[in-house]
Design an enzyme around this catalytic site. Structure first.
Site, PDB file in Angstrom:
ATOM      1  N   ARG A  87      -6.208  -8.035  -8.302  1.00  0.00           N
ATOM      2  CA  ARG A  87      -7.283  -8.920  -8.766  1.00  0.00           C
ATOM      3  C   ARG A  87      -7.778  -8.424 -10.112  1.00  0.00           C
ATOM      4  O   ARG A  87      -7.935  -7.205 -10.306  1.00  0.00           O
ATOM      5  CB  ARG A  87      -8.477  -8.919  -7.805  1.00  0.00           C
ATOM      6  CG  ARG A  87      -8.206  -9.451  -6.444  1.00  0.00           C
ATOM      7  CD  ARG A  87      -7.915 -10.919  -6.404  1.00  0.00           C
ATOM      8  NE  ARG A  87      -9.015 -11.750  -6.859  1.00  0.00           N
ATOM      9  CZ  ARG A  87      -8.929 -13.071  -6.994  1.00  0.00           C
ATOM     10  NH1 ARG A  87      -7.788 -13.683  -6.734  1.00  0.00           N
ATOM     11  NH2 ARG A  87      -9.962 -13.773  -7.402  1.00  0.00           N
ATOM     12  N   ILE A  88      -8.054  -9.353 -11.001  1.00  0.00           N
ATOM     13  CA  ILE A  88      -8.649  -8.970 -12.274  1.00  0.00           C
ATOM     14  C   ILE A  88     -10.128  -8.707 -12.037  1.00  0.00           C
ATOM     15  O   ILE A  88     -10.813  -9.501 -11.375  1.00  0.00           O
ATOM     16  CB  ILE A  88      -8.419 -10.066 -13.332  1.00  0.00           C
ATOM     17  CG1 ILE A  88      -6.926 -10.094 -13.665  1.00  0.00           C
ATOM     18  CG2 ILE A  88      -9.257  -9.816 -14.578  1.00  0.00           C
ATOM     19  CD1 ILE A  88      -6.516 -11.149 -14.642  1.00  0.00           C
ATOM     20  N   ASN A 113       1.630   3.133  -2.571  1.00  0.00           N
ATOM     21  CA  ASN A 113       0.981   4.130  -3.432  1.00  0.00           C
ATOM     22  C   ASN A 113      -0.226   4.737  -2.724  1.00  0.00           C
ATOM     23  O   ASN A 113      -0.458   5.949  -2.805  1.00  0.00           O
ATOM     24  CB  ASN A 113       0.572   3.507  -4.760  1.00  0.00           C
ATOM     25  CG  ASN A 113       1.725   3.442  -5.741  1.00  0.00           C
ATOM     26  OD1 ASN A 113       2.204   4.467  -6.206  1.00  0.00           O
ATOM     27  ND2 ASN A 113       2.208   2.243  -6.023  1.00  0.00           N
ATOM     28  N   LEU A 155      -7.233  -5.587 -19.444  1.00  0.00           N
ATOM     29  CA  LEU A 155      -6.253  -5.477 -18.368  1.00  0.00           C
ATOM     30  C   LEU A 155      -5.135  -4.474 -18.695  1.00  0.00           C
ATOM     31  O   LEU A 155      -4.534  -4.552 -19.768  1.00  0.00           O
ATOM     32  CB  LEU A 155      -5.637  -6.864 -18.095  1.00  0.00           C
ATOM     33  CG  LEU A 155      -4.576  -6.920 -16.994  1.00  0.00           C
ATOM     34  CD1 LEU A 155      -5.218  -6.702 -15.635  1.00  0.00           C
ATOM     35  CD2 LEU A 155      -3.836  -8.252 -17.040  1.00  0.00           C
ATOM     36  N   ARG A 190     -16.063 -15.103  -9.787  1.00  0.00           N
ATOM     37  CA  ARG A 190     -15.550 -13.739  -9.916  1.00  0.00           C
ATOM     38  C   ARG A 190     -16.702 -12.733  -9.832  1.00  0.00           C
ATOM     39  O   ARG A 190     -16.589 -11.681  -9.215  1.00  0.00           O
ATOM     40  CB  ARG A 190     -14.817 -13.576 -11.250  1.00  0.00           C
ATOM     41  CG  ARG A 190     -14.163 -12.213 -11.379  1.00  0.00           C
ATOM     42  CD  ARG A 190     -13.658 -11.934 -12.783  1.00  0.00           C
ATOM     43  NE  ARG A 190     -12.763 -12.950 -13.300  1.00  0.00           N
ATOM     44  CZ  ARG A 190     -11.495 -13.091 -12.934  1.00  0.00           C
ATOM     45  NH1 ARG A 190     -10.982 -12.296 -12.033  1.00  0.00           N
ATOM     46  NH2 ARG A 190     -10.737 -14.027 -13.474  1.00  0.00           N
ATOM     47  N   GLY A 197       0.785  -1.239   0.000  1.00  0.00           N
ATOM     48  CA  GLY A 197       0.000   0.000   0.000  1.00  0.00           C
ATOM     49  C   GLY A 197       0.810   1.279   0.000  1.00  0.00           C
ATOM     50  O   GLY A 197       0.337   2.315   0.458  1.00  0.00           O
ATOM     51  N   ASN A 251      -5.921   3.467 -12.282  1.00  0.00           N
ATOM     52  CA  ASN A 251      -4.983   2.407 -11.912  1.00  0.00           C
ATOM     53  C   ASN A 251      -3.570   2.908 -12.172  1.00  0.00           C
ATOM     54  O   ASN A 251      -3.363   3.793 -13.003  1.00  0.00           O
ATOM     55  CB  ASN A 251      -5.245   1.156 -12.765  1.00  0.00           C
ATOM     56  CG  ASN A 251      -4.322  -0.002 -12.407  1.00  0.00           C
ATOM     57  OD1 ASN A 251      -4.094  -0.272 -11.228  1.00  0.00           O
ATOM     58  ND2 ASN A 251      -3.776  -0.670 -13.409  1.00  0.00           N
ATOM     59  N   THR A 285     -10.250   0.371 -18.042  1.00  0.00           N
ATOM     60  CA  THR A 285     -11.224  -0.169 -19.001  1.00  0.00           C
ATOM     61  C   THR A 285     -11.214  -1.688 -18.836  1.00  0.00           C
ATOM     62  O   THR A 285     -10.314  -2.231 -18.190  1.00  0.00           O
ATOM     63  CB  THR A 285     -10.844   0.222 -20.447  1.00  0.00           C
ATOM     64  OG1 THR A 285      -9.508  -0.218 -20.684  1.00  0.00           O
ATOM     65  CG2 THR A 285     -10.938   1.714 -20.680  1.00  0.00           C
ATOM     66  N   HIS A 297       0.217   1.309 -13.230  1.00  0.00           N
ATOM     67  CA  HIS A 297       0.887   0.102 -13.695  1.00  0.00           C
ATOM     68  C   HIS A 297       2.369   0.411 -13.872  1.00  0.00           C
ATOM     69  O   HIS A 297       2.716   1.449 -14.440  1.00  0.00           O
ATOM     70  CB  HIS A 297       0.274  -0.363 -15.025  1.00  0.00           C
ATOM     71  CG  HIS A 297       0.864  -1.643 -15.502  1.00  0.00           C
ATOM     72  ND1 HIS A 297       0.581  -2.858 -14.912  1.00  0.00           N
ATOM     73  CD2 HIS A 297       1.746  -1.900 -16.500  1.00  0.00           C
ATOM     74  CE1 HIS A 297       1.263  -3.815 -15.528  1.00  0.00           C
ATOM     75  NE2 HIS A 297       1.971  -3.250 -16.491  1.00  0.00           N
TER      76      HIS A 297
HETATM   77  C1  GRF Z   1       3.299  -1.023  -7.578  1.00  0.00           C
HETATM   78  O1  GRF Z   1       4.504  -1.140  -8.269  1.00  0.00           O
HETATM   79  C2  GRF Z   1       2.148  -0.952  -8.539  1.00  0.00           C
HETATM   80  O2  GRF Z   1       2.432  -0.223  -9.691  1.00  0.00           O
HETATM   81  C3  GRF Z   1       1.973  -2.413  -8.874  1.00  0.00           C
HETATM   82  O3  GRF Z   1       2.143  -3.077  -7.657  1.00  0.00           O
HETATM   83  C4  GRF Z   1       2.970  -2.295  -6.805  1.00  0.00           C
HETATM   84  C5  GRF Z   1       2.168  -2.027  -5.572  1.00  0.00           C
HETATM   85  O4  GRF Z   1       2.906  -1.399  -4.578  1.00  0.00           O
HETATM   86  N1  GRF Z   1       0.721  -2.650  -9.538  1.00  0.00           N
HETATM   87  P1  GRF Z   1       2.196  -0.741  -3.326  1.00  0.00           P
HETATM   88  O5  GRF Z   1       1.245  -1.775  -2.740  1.00  0.00           O
HETATM   89  O6  GRF Z   1       1.475   0.502  -3.769  1.00  0.00           O
HETATM   90  O7  GRF Z   1       3.317  -0.443  -2.372  1.00  0.00           O
END
Ligand code: GRF
Length: 209
Positions: free
Chosen positions: A91-92, A14, A144, A65, A12, A107, A141, A109
Site C-alpha cells: 500500500r502506498i 521476508n 515511493l 487514504r 510474508g 522497507n 521517505t 524493494h
Molecule cells: C518481495 O520481493 C519484496 O521485496 C516485494 O514484495 C515481495 C514480498 O515477498 N516488495 P514476501 O511477502 O516478503 O514473501
C-alpha cells in the site's frame, strides 16, 4: 529490548526471515506484532503460529487514504514500536504517516534503487537488458521506494532469466539482507546523516553475487 512491528500484504517470507533470525541470533529485540491490510495475507498464519500478535486493518473499510493511514498508525502505535518494518507491504502510505515514523521505518524493494522504483521491477530489469539486478533495504521517505539506503545485494541477470526465475534469485538475497539490516538497526549500528546511512563498524553495505 527493541520492539519491532512488521507490516505485510501477502506471503510474508521476508517477515518470516526476520522473525526467525531475531530468535536464532538472539537480537536485543522482539517482533511484537505483524499487521496486514489484507485479512487473507498468508503471512498472518505464520506469525500466529509463532505466537506473535496479529492485526488486520482492512483498507477496503476506509473511504480515504488518510483514514486508512490513521487507523494503521493507531494499530501500530498500540504496540509502541521502536522500528516499523515494511515487508512486502503493497500500500502506498501518505506523507504524514511516513513522517510519523521517520528514521524508524524500513522497507525492502526488489531492485537496486534508485533504479526501478514501483512495480514489476524484475520484468523491467530484463526488458531493459540490465546485467545486474538486486534488492535494497532503505529508510522510508514520503517518495515511493526512495530514501536512505542501508544495504543492497547484487544479483546477476542471466541470459535465460524470466521474471519468476530472477524474482526467486533476488528473493533469496532479500532474506539475507533484510534480517541483517534490521539487526543493525536494533543493535544501534546504523548512523543516518544527511540522507546517507553508514554502518558504524564499517560492515559492508553491499553484498556482491
Ligand atoms: C518481495 O520481493 C519484496 O521485496 C516485494 O514484495 C515481495 C514480498 O515477498 N516488495 P514476501 O511477502 O516478503 O514473501
Amino acid at each position: 529490548m527493541k520492539r519491532i512491528v512488521i507490516l505485510i500484504s501477502g506471503r510474508g517470507s521476508n517477515m518470516r526471515s526476520i522473525v526467525e533470525a531475531c530468535t536464532a541470533e538472539r537480537w536485543p529485540a522482539r517482533v511484537v506484532a505483524v499487521i496486514s491490510h489484507r485479512p487473507d495475507a498468508a503471512g498472518l498464519t505464520f506469525a500466529a503460529s509463532y505466537s506473535i500478535p496479529t492485526a488486520v486493518v482492512d483498507h477496503r473499510a476506509f473511504a480515504t487514504r488518510d483514514a486508512f493511514d490513521a487507523a494503521l498508525a493507531q494499530a501500530i502505535d498500540a504496540h509502541a514500536p521502536d522500528l516499523v518494518v515494511l515487508a512486502g507491504f503493497m500500500r502506498i502510505l501518505g506523507a504524514a504517516f511516513v513522517r510519523r515514523y521517520e528514521g524508524r521505518m524500513l522497507n525492502i524493494h526488489p531492485s537496486l534503487l534508485p533504479a526501478f522504483p514501483g512495480l514489476h521491477t524484475h520484468r523491467r530489469a530484463i526488458d531493459t537488458g540490465c546485467k545486474l539486478a538486486g534488492a535494497t533495504v532503505h529508510f522510508v521517505t514520503p517518495e515511493l521506494d526512495h530514501g536512505p539506503i542501508v544495504l543492497q545485494a547484487v544479483v546477476p541477470v542471466l541470459p535465460d532469466d524470466d521474471e519468476s526465475r530472477l524474482a526467486e534469485r533476488v528473493l533469496a538475497r532479500e532474506h539475507v539482507i533484510y534480517p541483517r539490516a534490521v539487526r543493525w538497526f536494533v543493535e544501534g549500528r546504523l548512523h543516518l546523516e544527511r540522507g546517507i546511512v553508514t554502518q558504524r563498524e564499517g560492515e559492508p553495505q553491499l553484498l556482491l553475487p
